[in-house]
Design a protein around this motif. Structure first.
Motif, PDB file in Angstrom:
ATOM      1  N   PRO A 183     -13.377  -4.289  -3.073  1.00  0.00           N
ATOM      2  CA  PRO A 183     -12.571  -5.392  -3.628  1.00  0.00           C
ATOM      3  C   PRO A 183     -12.971  -5.667  -5.073  1.00  0.00           C
ATOM      4  O   PRO A 183     -14.138  -5.634  -5.431  1.00  0.00           O
ATOM      5  CB  PRO A 183     -12.931  -6.569  -2.715  1.00  0.00           C
ATOM      6  CG  PRO A 183     -13.306  -5.935  -1.419  1.00  0.00           C
ATOM      7  CD  PRO A 183     -14.017  -4.655  -1.799  1.00  0.00           C
ATOM      8  N   GLY A 184     -11.960  -5.937  -5.875  1.00  0.00           N
ATOM      9  CA  GLY A 184     -12.219  -6.163  -7.290  1.00  0.00           C
ATOM     10  C   GLY A 184     -12.047  -4.904  -8.107  1.00  0.00           C
ATOM     11  O   GLY A 184     -12.091  -4.934  -9.332  1.00  0.00           O
ATOM     12  N   GLY A 226      -4.435  -9.720   4.741  1.00  0.00           N
ATOM     13  CA  GLY A 226      -4.080 -10.899   5.518  1.00  0.00           C
ATOM     14  C   GLY A 226      -3.385 -10.535   6.805  1.00  0.00           C
ATOM     15  O   GLY A 226      -2.826  -9.458   6.957  1.00  0.00           O
ATOM     16  N   GLY A 227      -3.369 -11.456   7.757  1.00  0.00           N
ATOM     17  CA  GLY A 227      -2.758 -11.220   9.056  1.00  0.00           C
ATOM     18  C   GLY A 227      -1.367 -11.801   9.144  1.00  0.00           C
ATOM     19  O   GLY A 227      -0.608 -11.784   8.186  1.00  0.00           O
ATOM     20  N   PRO A 228      -1.014 -12.353  10.316  1.00  0.00           N
ATOM     21  CA  PRO A 228       0.327 -12.875  10.537  1.00  0.00           C
ATOM     22  C   PRO A 228       0.779 -13.894   9.505  1.00  0.00           C
ATOM     23  O   PRO A 228       1.955 -13.962   9.168  1.00  0.00           O
ATOM     24  CB  PRO A 228       0.209 -13.500  11.928  1.00  0.00           C
ATOM     25  CG  PRO A 228      -0.843 -12.693  12.600  1.00  0.00           C
ATOM     26  CD  PRO A 228      -1.839 -12.376  11.515  1.00  0.00           C
ATOM     27  N   GLY A 270      -1.554  -7.978   0.227  1.00  0.00           N
ATOM     28  CA  GLY A 270      -2.867  -7.620  -0.316  1.00  0.00           C
ATOM     29  C   GLY A 270      -3.274  -6.203   0.006  1.00  0.00           C
ATOM     30  O   GLY A 270      -4.445  -5.919   0.241  1.00  0.00           O
ATOM     31  N   LEU A 271      -2.303  -5.287   0.001  1.00  0.00           N
ATOM     32  CA  LEU A 271      -2.552  -3.896   0.365  1.00  0.00           C
ATOM     33  C   LEU A 271      -2.550  -3.011  -0.870  1.00  0.00           C
ATOM     34  O   LEU A 271      -1.833  -3.267  -1.835  1.00  0.00           O
ATOM     35  CB  LEU A 271      -1.482  -3.407   1.347  1.00  0.00           C
ATOM     36  CG  LEU A 271      -1.344  -4.237   2.634  1.00  0.00           C
ATOM     37  CD1 LEU A 271      -0.152  -3.764   3.441  1.00  0.00           C
ATOM     38  CD2 LEU A 271      -2.616  -4.161   3.466  1.00  0.00           C
ATOM     39  N   ARG A 272      -3.333  -1.945  -0.805  1.00  0.00           N
ATOM     40  CA  ARG A 272      -3.493  -1.053  -1.963  1.00  0.00           C
ATOM     41  C   ARG A 272      -2.330  -0.074  -2.096  1.00  0.00           C
ATOM     42  O   ARG A 272      -1.871   0.203  -3.199  1.00  0.00           O
ATOM     43  CB  ARG A 272      -4.812  -0.285  -1.825  1.00  0.00           C
ATOM     44  CG  ARG A 272      -5.174   0.576  -3.020  1.00  0.00           C
ATOM     45  CD  ARG A 272      -6.459   1.331  -2.755  1.00  0.00           C
ATOM     46  NE  ARG A 272      -6.854   2.139  -3.889  1.00  0.00           N
ATOM     47  CZ  ARG A 272      -7.689   1.738  -4.833  1.00  0.00           C
ATOM     48  NH1 ARG A 272      -8.205   0.532  -4.780  1.00  0.00           N
ATOM     49  NH2 ARG A 272      -8.015   2.534  -5.844  1.00  0.00           N
ATOM     50  N   ASP A 273      -1.851   0.470  -0.983  1.00  0.00           N
ATOM     51  CA  ASP A 273      -0.808   1.480  -1.049  1.00  0.00           C
ATOM     52  C   ASP A 273      -0.114   1.612   0.294  1.00  0.00           C
ATOM     53  O   ASP A 273      -0.356   0.845   1.226  1.00  0.00           O
ATOM     54  CB  ASP A 273      -1.393   2.831  -1.488  1.00  0.00           C
ATOM     55  CG  ASP A 273      -2.583   3.250  -0.635  1.00  0.00           C
ATOM     56  OD1 ASP A 273      -2.530   3.047   0.599  1.00  0.00           O
ATOM     57  OD2 ASP A 273      -3.569   3.781  -1.190  1.00  0.00           O
ATOM     58  N   ARG A 274       0.766   2.619   0.402  1.00  0.00           N
ATOM     59  CA  ARG A 274       1.583   2.785   1.601  1.00  0.00           C
ATOM     60  C   ARG A 274       0.743   3.154   2.823  1.00  0.00           C
ATOM     61  O   ARG A 274       1.104   2.812   3.949  1.00  0.00           O
ATOM     62  CB  ARG A 274       2.652   3.865   1.348  1.00  0.00           C
ATOM     63  CG  ARG A 274       3.628   3.482   0.266  1.00  0.00           C
ATOM     64  CD  ARG A 274       4.500   4.660  -0.123  1.00  0.00           C
ATOM     65  NE  ARG A 274       5.596   4.855   0.812  1.00  0.00           N
ATOM     66  CZ  ARG A 274       6.859   4.524   0.547  1.00  0.00           C
ATOM     67  NH1 ARG A 274       7.169   3.958  -0.601  1.00  0.00           N
ATOM     68  NH2 ARG A 274       7.818   4.754   1.424  1.00  0.00           N
ATOM     69  N   VAL A 275      -0.355   3.847   2.610  1.00  0.00           N
ATOM     70  CA  VAL A 275      -1.218   4.195   3.739  1.00  0.00           C
ATOM     71  C   VAL A 275      -1.732   2.927   4.408  1.00  0.00           C
ATOM     72  O   VAL A 275      -1.680   2.778   5.634  1.00  0.00           O
ATOM     73  CB  VAL A 275      -2.397   5.075   3.288  1.00  0.00           C
ATOM     74  CG1 VAL A 275      -3.413   5.226   4.400  1.00  0.00           C
ATOM     75  CG2 VAL A 275      -1.902   6.443   2.845  1.00  0.00           C
ATOM     76  N   GLN A 276      -2.213   1.983   3.608  1.00  0.00           N
ATOM     77  CA  GLN A 276      -2.690   0.728   4.177  1.00  0.00           C
ATOM     78  C   GLN A 276      -1.553  -0.059   4.816  1.00  0.00           C
ATOM     79  O   GLN A 276      -1.763  -0.773   5.798  1.00  0.00           O
ATOM     80  CB  GLN A 276      -3.373  -0.110   3.097  1.00  0.00           C
ATOM     81  CG  GLN A 276      -4.707   0.456   2.643  1.00  0.00           C
ATOM     82  CD  GLN A 276      -5.518  -0.534   1.828  1.00  0.00           C
ATOM     83  OE1 GLN A 276      -5.028  -1.586   1.439  1.00  0.00           O
ATOM     84  NE2 GLN A 276      -6.760  -0.186   1.563  1.00  0.00           N
ATOM     85  N   ALA A 277      -0.340   0.077   4.276  1.00  0.00           N
ATOM     86  CA  ALA A 277       0.811  -0.604   4.868  1.00  0.00           C
ATOM     87  C   ALA A 277       1.097  -0.077   6.272  1.00  0.00           C
ATOM     88  O   ALA A 277       1.442  -0.844   7.178  1.00  0.00           O
ATOM     89  CB  ALA A 277       2.042  -0.438   3.982  1.00  0.00           C
ATOM     90  N   VAL A 278       0.967   1.239   6.465  1.00  0.00           N
ATOM     91  CA  VAL A 278       1.166   1.825   7.797  1.00  0.00           C
ATOM     92  C   VAL A 278       0.157   1.248   8.782  1.00  0.00           C
ATOM     93  O   VAL A 278       0.503   0.806   9.881  1.00  0.00           O
ATOM     94  CB  VAL A 278       1.036   3.365   7.735  1.00  0.00           C
ATOM     95  CG1 VAL A 278       1.049   3.952   9.147  1.00  0.00           C
ATOM     96  CG2 VAL A 278       2.156   3.965   6.903  1.00  0.00           C
ATOM     97  N   VAL A 279      -1.112   1.239   8.376  1.00  0.00           N
ATOM     98  CA  VAL A 279      -2.166   0.715   9.243  1.00  0.00           C
ATOM     99  C   VAL A 279      -1.918  -0.748   9.555  1.00  0.00           C
ATOM    100  O   VAL A 279      -1.984  -1.184  10.713  1.00  0.00           O
ATOM    101  CB  VAL A 279      -3.545   0.901   8.579  1.00  0.00           C
ATOM    102  CG1 VAL A 279      -4.634   0.247   9.420  1.00  0.00           C
ATOM    103  CG2 VAL A 279      -3.848   2.375   8.388  1.00  0.00           C
ATOM    104  N   PHE A 280      -1.612  -1.536   8.523  1.00  0.00           N
ATOM    105  CA  PHE A 280      -1.378  -2.969   8.697  1.00  0.00           C
ATOM    106  C   PHE A 280      -0.245  -3.222   9.688  1.00  0.00           C
ATOM    107  O   PHE A 280      -0.349  -4.064  10.582  1.00  0.00           O
ATOM    108  CB  PHE A 280      -1.038  -3.595   7.346  1.00  0.00           C
ATOM    109  CG  PHE A 280      -0.777  -5.079   7.405  1.00  0.00           C
ATOM    110  CD1 PHE A 280      -1.790  -5.985   7.118  1.00  0.00           C
ATOM    111  CD2 PHE A 280       0.473  -5.574   7.731  1.00  0.00           C
ATOM    112  CE1 PHE A 280      -1.550  -7.356   7.167  1.00  0.00           C
ATOM    113  CE2 PHE A 280       0.727  -6.928   7.792  1.00  0.00           C
ATOM    114  CZ  PHE A 280      -0.298  -7.825   7.501  1.00  0.00           C
TER     115      PHE A 280
END
Length: 235
Positions: free
Chosen positions: A84-85, A163-165, A214-224
């Motif tokens: 982070p940061g 973040g969550g829901p 608060g996601l870095r890219d599409r990979v994190q979006a899939v996981v989220f």
């Protein structure tokens, strides 16, 4: 092979740092990459500790990261590089095989932007570097299926740094539609066709989704999306 245009909006080539404990492997990657006009290998690291220090010194756009290295391994190095940061830091492209799922998912949680199979082709390596340098996440279809299967398995206990829901409530209905399609592996062009939108509009929606969650890219979006039940297998 012929080079592309480097980083969008810039004349300079994509700067790549190679991190692998095998000298012959690094040499092979360098030979493949240095014939491309839009890619420049700026350094080589034989372990994770060195990869982190060289990343801070050389400011590469992409770190091509092996997992199993002496001392600090590729997973811990990825966590440090994408801490982070460091949102403007480099993208980490993990070299992986299929025999260690725990490596794959640990790297996902650590903030890796992409995964490349070691048995891939030189062309797939070059394209993967260009994709993550543009800020897009990269998951091979085979790996996407593993991610979906693992992150939707009861009792997985996967957690996300985002973040969550509550964060999901900030998305507009259209942005939520875009998140669902991203999680299913659709490209911007495919999302545009499905929603009858222009690709530029889709790109804007994707950027807003990532920012709000608060996601870095599409990979994190899939996981989220799979962690938080936005999409489910077969839905």
């Amino acid at each position: 092979m012929s080079g592309g245009a480097g980083l969008p909006g810039a004349e300079r080539p994509i700067k790549v740092l190679l991190a692998d404990d095998q000298h012959l492997v690094r040499t092979g990657f360098r030979v493949i990459l240095e014939v491309e006009d839009d890619i420049e290998v700026v350094g080589e690291a034989a372990d994770g500790e060195r990869a982190v220090s060289m990343t801070r010194a050389l400011h590469p756009d992409v770190v091509l990261m092996d997992v199993e290295m002496p001392g600090v391994d590729g997973l811990e190095a990825t966590r440090r590089i994408t801490a982070p940061g460091d949102a403007d830091g480099p993208a980490v492209l993990i070299l992986t095989t299929f025999d260690r799922d725990d490596y794959l998912f640990s790297a996902l949680r650590a903030g890796a932007s992409g995964f490349l199979l070691k048995n891939g082709t030189p062309e797939s390596l070059i394209e993967a570097i260009r994709v993550v340098a543009r800020g897009d996440g990269l998951l091979a279809p085979e790996i996407t299926r593993r991610v979906i299967a693992t992150f939707t398995r009861p009792g997985t206990g996967a957690t996300s740094a985002a973040g969550g829901p509550a964060a999901l409530d900030e998305l507009t209905p259209r942005e939520r539609e875009v998140l669902v399609l991203v999680a299913r592996g659709a490209s911007n062009a495919e999302i545009a066709a499905h929603l009858h939108l222009g690709e530029a509009t889709v790109k804007t929606h994707v950027s807003r989704v990532l920012a709000k969650l608060g996601l870095r890219d599409r990979v994190q979006a899939v996981v989220f999306a799979y962690e938080h039940g936005v999409v489910r297998p077969g839905a």
